[in-house]
Design a protein around this motif. Sequence first.
Motif, mmCIF file in Angstrom:
data_model
loop_
_atom_site.group_PDB
_atom_site.id
_atom_site.type_symbol
_atom_site.label_atom_id
_atom_site.label_comp_id
_atom_site.label_asym_id
_atom_site.label_seq_id
_atom_site.Cartn_x
_atom_site.Cartn_y
_atom_site.Cartn_z
ATOM 1 N N GLU A 29 0.858 -1.178 0.000
ATOM 2 C CA GLU A 29 0.000 0.000 0.000
ATOM 3 C C GLU A 29 0.893 1.226 0.000
ATOM 4 N N ARG A 30 0.435 2.299 -0.630
ATOM 5 C CA ARG A 30 1.243 3.520 -0.695
ATOM 6 C C ARG A 30 0.771 4.533 0.350
ATOM 7 N N TYR A 31 1.748 5.198 0.950
ATOM 8 C CA TYR A 31 1.495 6.238 1.939
ATOM 9 C C TYR A 31 2.281 7.493 1.558
ATOM 10 N N ILE A 32 1.783 8.622 2.002
ATOM 11 C CA ILE A 32 2.461 9.896 1.759
ATOM 12 C C ILE A 32 2.871 10.486 3.104
ATOM 13 N N LYS A 33 4.134 10.861 3.214
ATOM 14 C CA LYS A 33 4.618 11.493 4.450
ATOM 15 C C LYS A 33 4.091 12.922 4.500
ATOM 16 N N ARG A 34 3.288 13.213 5.542
ATOM 17 C CA ARG A 34 2.643 14.526 5.643
ATOM 18 C C ARG A 34 3.310 15.430 6.674
ATOM 19 N N HIS A 35 3.771 14.856 7.788
ATOM 20 C CA HIS A 35 4.378 15.677 8.844
ATOM 21 C C HIS A 35 5.708 15.075 9.277
ATOM 22 N N ASP A 139 -11.772 18.947 -4.295
ATOM 23 C CA ASP A 139 -10.377 18.690 -3.932
ATOM 24 C C ASP A 139 -9.781 19.899 -3.226
ATOM 25 N N GLN A 140 -8.825 19.608 -2.321
ATOM 26 C CA GLN A 140 -8.173 20.664 -1.554
ATOM 27 C C GLN A 140 -6.657 20.551 -1.664
ATOM 28 N N ASP A 141 -5.994 21.656 -1.332
ATOM 29 C CA ASP A 141 -4.532 21.665 -1.312
ATOM 30 C C ASP A 141 -4.038 21.095 0.012
ATOM 31 N N GLU A 142 -2.777 21.320 0.343
ATOM 32 C CA GLU A 142 -2.189 20.708 1.538
ATOM 33 C C GLU A 142 -2.932 21.086 2.808
ATOM 34 N N VAL A 143 -3.395 22.323 2.886
ATOM 35 C CA VAL A 143 -4.200 22.772 4.030
ATOM 36 C C VAL A 143 -5.547 23.243 3.496
ATOM 37 N N LYS A 144 -6.615 22.637 3.996
ATOM 38 C CA LYS A 144 -7.945 22.981 3.515
ATOM 39 C C LYS A 144 -8.287 24.428 3.852
ATOM 40 N N SER A 145 -9.213 24.996 3.087
ATOM 41 C CA SER A 145 -9.592 26.390 3.296
ATOM 42 C C SER A 145 -10.108 26.622 4.712
ATOM 43 N N GLY A 146 -10.960 25.721 5.204
ATOM 44 C CA GLY A 146 -11.466 25.866 6.568
ATOM 45 C C GLY A 146 -10.375 25.732 7.600
ATOM 46 N N GLN A 147 -9.426 24.828 7.325
ATOM 47 C CA GLN A 147 -8.320 24.633 8.249
ATOM 48 C C GLN A 147 -7.409 25.853 8.266
ATOM 49 N N ARG A 148 -7.244 26.500 7.111
ATOM 50 C CA ARG A 148 -6.420 27.718 7.071
ATOM 51 C C ARG A 148 -6.986 28.779 8.006
ATOM 52 N N GLU A 229 -2.583 6.656 0.693
ATOM 53 C CA GLU A 229 -2.814 7.300 -0.600
ATOM 54 C C GLU A 229 -4.298 7.607 -0.803
ATOM 55 N N SER A 230 -5.169 6.671 -0.476
ATOM 56 C CA SER A 230 -6.607 6.872 -0.676
ATOM 57 C C SER A 230 -7.150 7.987 0.205
ATOM 58 N N ASP A 231 -6.734 8.022 1.492
ATOM 59 C CA ASP A 231 -7.196 9.081 2.391
ATOM 60 C C ASP A 231 -6.662 10.445 1.952
ATOM 61 N N ALA A 232 -5.420 10.466 1.490
ATOM 62 C CA ALA A 232 -4.817 11.723 1.040
ATOM 63 C C ALA A 232 -5.591 12.300 -0.140
ATOM 64 N N ILE A 233 -5.948 11.442 -1.099
ATOM 65 C CA ILE A 233 -6.699 11.906 -2.267
ATOM 66 C C ILE A 233 -8.101 12.353 -1.861
ATOM 67 N N TYR A 234 -8.711 11.652 -0.895
ATOM 68 C CA TYR A 234 -10.056 12.008 -0.443
ATOM 69 C C TYR A 234 -10.078 13.370 0.253
ATOM 70 N N HIS A 235 -9.092 13.615 1.110
ATOM 71 C CA HIS A 235 -9.094 14.843 1.911
ATOM 72 C C HIS A 235 -8.356 16.003 1.251
ATOM 73 N N TRP A 236 -7.243 15.725 0.592
ATOM 74 C CA TRP A 236 -6.397 16.791 0.033
ATOM 75 C C TRP A 236 -6.011 16.427 -1.400
ATOM 76 N N GLY A 237 -7.011 16.333 -2.266
ATOM 77 C CA GLY A 237 -6.803 15.818 -3.614
ATOM 78 C C GLY A 237 -5.712 16.516 -4.405
ATOM 79 N N HIS A 238 -5.727 17.852 -4.430
ATOM 80 C CA HIS A 238 -4.722 18.593 -5.202
ATOM 81 C C HIS A 238 -3.312 18.308 -4.671
ATOM 82 N N TRP A 239 -3.169 18.378 -3.356
ATOM 83 C CA TRP A 239 -1.856 18.137 -2.728
ATOM 84 C C TRP A 239 -1.399 16.703 -2.954
#
Length: 257
Positions: A29-35, A139-148, A229-239
């Motif tokens: 499974e693929r993962y993306i390092k976020r923090h 889709d959202q970037d690395e930080v969602k608009s609401g989170q910003r 990978e799936s969660d990243a695309i669901y929550h922060w698609g552009h990023w």
Amino acid sequence: MSNEAVNVSPEQLAADKQFLKDREAAGTERYIKRHSLQARWTHGIAVTACILLCLSGCFVFIPPLAQMVGSDVVFVFRMVHRVCGVIFVVVPLFSAIASPKGVGHIVKNLFAKWTSDDKKWMMLFFPYLFLAKWIHMPDQDEVKSGQRFADGMLWLFGLLMAVTGVLLLIGELGFALGTTAHGVLLFLHDFGFLMIAVFGLAHIFLGAGIFQPYRGTYKLMFGNGMVSESDAIYHWGHWARKEITEGKNVVEKPAAK
């Protein structure tokens, strides 16, 4: 999620099936390092200090609570408040000095220009809280608009709490501030606490994964900092798609059985 039909070409459908077949055969499974580790440690220490500051501050600054526990207990809470206040200020400051690029990255995300997807996400957010199964979020970037917005408020009022807290501590250590200045600082400190409580609770509600679509997101800061990978695309698609294309932060791990 949206029930709207999506037209997929036979070629794309075949490519998708082959991709899933290859992934299953590989057993990964693929993962993306976020923090980063530094970001996670800084966040964890700051959050712990903030919670202790809120709890101890209630008994230091609210007279009925102080009277309820007595002067000896209040003294302990006052010392805890001072120590945690120093930690709350020093640790993020030290982390910022150690990684100025990280600070620049945070500022860049917080003040990123809002796109049409960002505006639409904010408009749909409250219905999404109750109708997540039927509402497809853009889709959202690395930080969602609401989170910003929410994180920006936490940074702003956290800074207010830090500055007023340091000045109040200086006053308690014998440096005269004047009655008026002390009163203003105390009011701003109390106001900062109220705002931290409001935006902090919202941050915890989503970040701790209490809300179903965010279930498990606490691991991003209190785990290994990886997102699937799936969660990243669901929550922060552009990023996520940018990260997948670049590949430098993408890690493959054995699939869970």
